[in-house]
Design a protein around this motif. Sequence first.
Motif, PDB file in Angstrom:
ATOM      1  N   MET A 103      35.485  10.975  64.976  1.00  0.00           N
ATOM      2  CA  MET A 103      33.690  10.592  64.557  1.00  0.00           C
ATOM      3  C   MET A 103      33.041   9.674  65.081  1.00  0.00           C
ATOM      4  SD  MET A 103      32.688   9.938  60.955  1.00  0.00           S
ATOM      5  CE  MET A 103      31.891   8.602  60.454  1.00  0.00           C
ATOM      6  N   ARG A 104      32.258  10.388  65.600  1.00  0.00           N
ATOM      7  CA  ARG A 104      30.987   8.818  66.240  1.00  0.00           C
ATOM      8  C   ARG A 104      30.285   8.425  65.165  1.00  0.00           C
ATOM      9  NH1 ARG A 104      29.805  10.615  71.627  1.00  0.00           N
ATOM     10  NH2 ARG A 104      27.719   9.586  71.295  1.00  0.00           N
ATOM     11  N   GLY A 105      29.355   7.454  66.003  1.00  0.00           N
ATOM     12  CA  GLY A 105      28.763   6.756  64.936  1.00  0.00           C
ATOM     13  C   GLY A 105      27.250   6.780  65.440  1.00  0.00           C
ATOM     14  N   ASP A 106      26.490   6.579  64.291  1.00  0.00           N
ATOM     15  CA  ASP A 106      24.652   6.575  64.082  1.00  0.00           C
ATOM     16  C   ASP A 106      23.970   5.191  64.307  1.00  0.00           C
ATOM     17  OD1 ASP A 106      22.274   7.352  64.432  1.00  0.00           O
ATOM     18  OD2 ASP A 106      22.944   8.339  61.806  1.00  0.00           O
ATOM     19  N   LEU A 107      23.873   5.654  65.358  1.00  0.00           N
ATOM     20  CA  LEU A 107      23.248   3.645  66.285  1.00  0.00           C
ATOM     21  C   LEU A 107      22.018   3.537  65.294  1.00  0.00           C
ATOM     22  CD1 LEU A 107      22.584   1.679  67.720  1.00  0.00           C
ATOM     23  CD2 LEU A 107      20.894   3.429  69.161  1.00  0.00           C
ATOM     24  N   PHE A 108      21.299   4.710  65.038  1.00  0.00           N
ATOM     25  CA  PHE A 108      20.323   4.654  63.482  1.00  0.00           C
ATOM     26  C   PHE A 108      20.158   4.467  62.096  1.00  0.00           C
ATOM     27  CE2 PHE A 108      18.729   6.617  67.372  1.00  0.00           C
ATOM     28  CZ  PHE A 108      17.563   5.681  67.851  1.00  0.00           C
ATOM     29  N   ASP A 109      21.600   4.671  62.321  1.00  0.00           N
ATOM     30  CA  ASP A 109      22.071   4.127  60.586  1.00  0.00           C
ATOM     31  C   ASP A 109      21.835   2.395  60.465  1.00  0.00           C
ATOM     32  OD1 ASP A 109      23.422   3.886  58.164  1.00  0.00           O
ATOM     33  OD2 ASP A 109      25.060   5.315  58.413  1.00  0.00           O
ATOM     34  N   PRO A 110      21.818   1.551  59.681  1.00  0.00           N
ATOM     35  CA  PRO A 110      22.106   0.701  59.200  1.00  0.00           C
ATOM     36  C   PRO A 110      23.389  -0.148  58.943  1.00  0.00           C
ATOM     37  CG  PRO A 110      19.798   1.511  58.370  1.00  0.00           C
ATOM     38  CD  PRO A 110      20.268   2.526  59.133  1.00  0.00           C
ATOM     39  N   GLU A 111      23.797   1.220  58.565  1.00  0.00           N
ATOM     40  CA  GLU A 111      25.546   0.428  58.294  1.00  0.00           C
ATOM     41  C   GLU A 111      26.044   0.604  59.075  1.00  0.00           C
ATOM     42  OE1 GLU A 111      25.624  -1.425  55.303  1.00  0.00           O
ATOM     43  OE2 GLU A 111      23.567  -0.992  55.250  1.00  0.00           O
ATOM     44  N   CYS A 112      26.267   1.214  60.266  1.00  0.00           N
ATOM     45  CA  CYS A 112      26.923   2.239  61.146  1.00  0.00           C
ATOM     46  C   CYS A 112      27.354   0.996  61.604  1.00  0.00           C
ATOM     47  CB  CYS A 112      26.269   3.137  62.290  1.00  0.00           C
ATOM     48  SG  CYS A 112      27.235   3.375  63.261  1.00  0.00           S
ATOM     49  N   PRO A 113      28.747   0.654  62.326  1.00  0.00           N
ATOM     50  CA  PRO A 113      29.277  -0.193  62.899  1.00  0.00           C
ATOM     51  C   PRO A 113      28.578  -0.391  64.336  1.00  0.00           C
ATOM     52  CG  PRO A 113      31.186   0.877  61.925  1.00  0.00           C
ATOM     53  CD  PRO A 113      30.170   1.395  61.612  1.00  0.00           C
ATOM     54  N   THR A 114      28.747   1.065  65.204  1.00  0.00           N
ATOM     55  CA  THR A 114      28.344   0.639  67.046  1.00  0.00           C
ATOM     56  C   THR A 114      26.810  -0.054  66.568  1.00  0.00           C
ATOM     57  OG1 THR A 114      28.652   2.955  65.928  1.00  0.00           O
ATOM     58  CG2 THR A 114      27.038   2.337  67.739  1.00  0.00           C
ATOM     59  N   ARG A 115      26.162  -0.680  65.538  1.00  0.00           N
ATOM     60  CA  ARG A 115      25.469  -1.614  66.797  1.00  0.00           C
ATOM     61  C   ARG A 115      25.981  -3.210  66.264  1.00  0.00           C
ATOM     62  NH1 ARG A 115      19.944  -0.845  62.459  1.00  0.00           N
ATOM     63  NH2 ARG A 115      19.718   0.325  62.982  1.00  0.00           N
ATOM     64  N   ARG A 116      27.044  -3.282  65.382  1.00  0.00           N
ATOM     65  CA  ARG A 116      27.563  -4.669  65.545  1.00  0.00           C
ATOM     66  C   ARG A 116      28.446  -4.829  67.308  1.00  0.00           C
ATOM     67  NH1 ARG A 116      29.810  -3.582  60.235  1.00  0.00           N
ATOM     68  NH2 ARG A 116      31.025  -2.861  61.062  1.00  0.00           N
ATOM     69  N   LEU A 117      29.236  -2.901  67.122  1.00  0.00           N
ATOM     70  CA  LEU A 117      29.982  -3.488  68.221  1.00  0.00           C
ATOM     71  C   LEU A 117      28.494  -3.550  69.979  1.00  0.00           C
ATOM     72  CD1 LEU A 117      32.298  -2.407  70.360  1.00  0.00           C
ATOM     73  CD2 LEU A 117      32.105  -0.227  70.046  1.00  0.00           C
ATOM     74  N   LEU A 118      27.674  -3.150  69.200  1.00  0.00           N
ATOM     75  CA  LEU A 118      26.321  -2.834  70.589  1.00  0.00           C
ATOM     76  C   LEU A 118      25.967  -4.480  70.982  1.00  0.00           C
ATOM     77  CD1 LEU A 118      24.866   0.122  70.552  1.00  0.00           C
ATOM     78  CD2 LEU A 118      26.193  -0.208  72.176  1.00  0.00           C
ATOM     79  N   ASP A 119      25.999  -5.147  70.228  1.00  0.00           N
ATOM     80  CA  ASP A 119      25.488  -6.675  69.549  1.00  0.00           C
ATOM     81  C   ASP A 119      26.871  -6.916  70.287  1.00  0.00           C
ATOM     82  OD1 ASP A 119      23.512  -6.839  68.357  1.00  0.00           O
ATOM     83  OD2 ASP A 119      24.659  -7.257  66.220  1.00  0.00           O
ATOM     84  N   ARG A 120      28.315  -6.963  70.141  1.00  0.00           N
ATOM     85  CA  ARG A 120      29.477  -7.583  70.951  1.00  0.00           C
ATOM     86  C   ARG A 120      29.169  -7.710  72.483  1.00  0.00           C
ATOM     87  NH1 ARG A 120      32.331  -5.861  65.958  1.00  0.00           N
ATOM     88  NH2 ARG A 120      33.328  -4.754  67.176  1.00  0.00           N
ATOM     89  N   ILE A 121      28.940  -6.116  72.976  1.00  0.00           N
ATOM     90  CA  ILE A 121      29.909  -6.049  74.058  1.00  0.00           C
ATOM     91  C   ILE A 121      27.911  -5.806  74.606  1.00  0.00           C
ATOM     92  CG2 ILE A 121      31.633  -4.504  73.220  1.00  0.00           C
ATOM     93  CD1 ILE A 121      29.271  -2.439  74.188  1.00  0.00           C
ATOM     94  N   GLY A 122      27.478  -6.033  74.297  1.00  0.00           N
ATOM     95  CA  GLY A 122      25.839  -6.145  75.497  1.00  0.00           C
ATOM     96  C   GLY A 122      24.999  -7.840  75.776  1.00  0.00           C
ATOM     97  N   THR A 123      26.223  -8.107  75.908  1.00  0.00           N
ATOM     98  CA  THR A 123      25.839 -10.067  75.826  1.00  0.00           C
ATOM     99  C   THR A 123      26.556 -10.292  77.470  1.00  0.00           C
ATOM    100  OG1 THR A 123      28.258 -11.301  75.723  1.00  0.00           O
ATOM    101  CG2 THR A 123      26.736 -11.158  74.187  1.00  0.00           C
TER     102      THR A 123
END
Length: 126
Positions: free
Chosen positions: A1-21
Amino acid sequence: MRGDLFDPECPTRRLLDRIGTKWTSMAVKVLAQASPLEVRFAELRRRMPGVSQKMLSTTLQSLTRDGLVTRRVEPTVPPRVHYRLTDLGLSLEVALAAVRAWAEENMAEIDRANAISQGQADDADA
């Protein structure tokens, strides 16, 4: 199942915060260059100018928790800690390398845009 970056509850956002540093990008690059060999903590820190011991430790803990890095401790005094990218971590290096290349190729243009914007802001303040 793919995440949805535009969903405020999607864990993809947290992952991008971690890997985007910048520290994650640097650590992954250093470990990818050494792959399949391991790199000791002190060597990672030496090859990442400006990173504090605490920040590097936090970054490596996150990468390990996410399954991107493996950690091996030698039971010596003091302990020797070694890190290596997993296959998942190596796949992340491909994406991060593209982002780093884009940044390196476009930094001068970004700097020019910032200088123009700053000049316009200074004119508006005057």
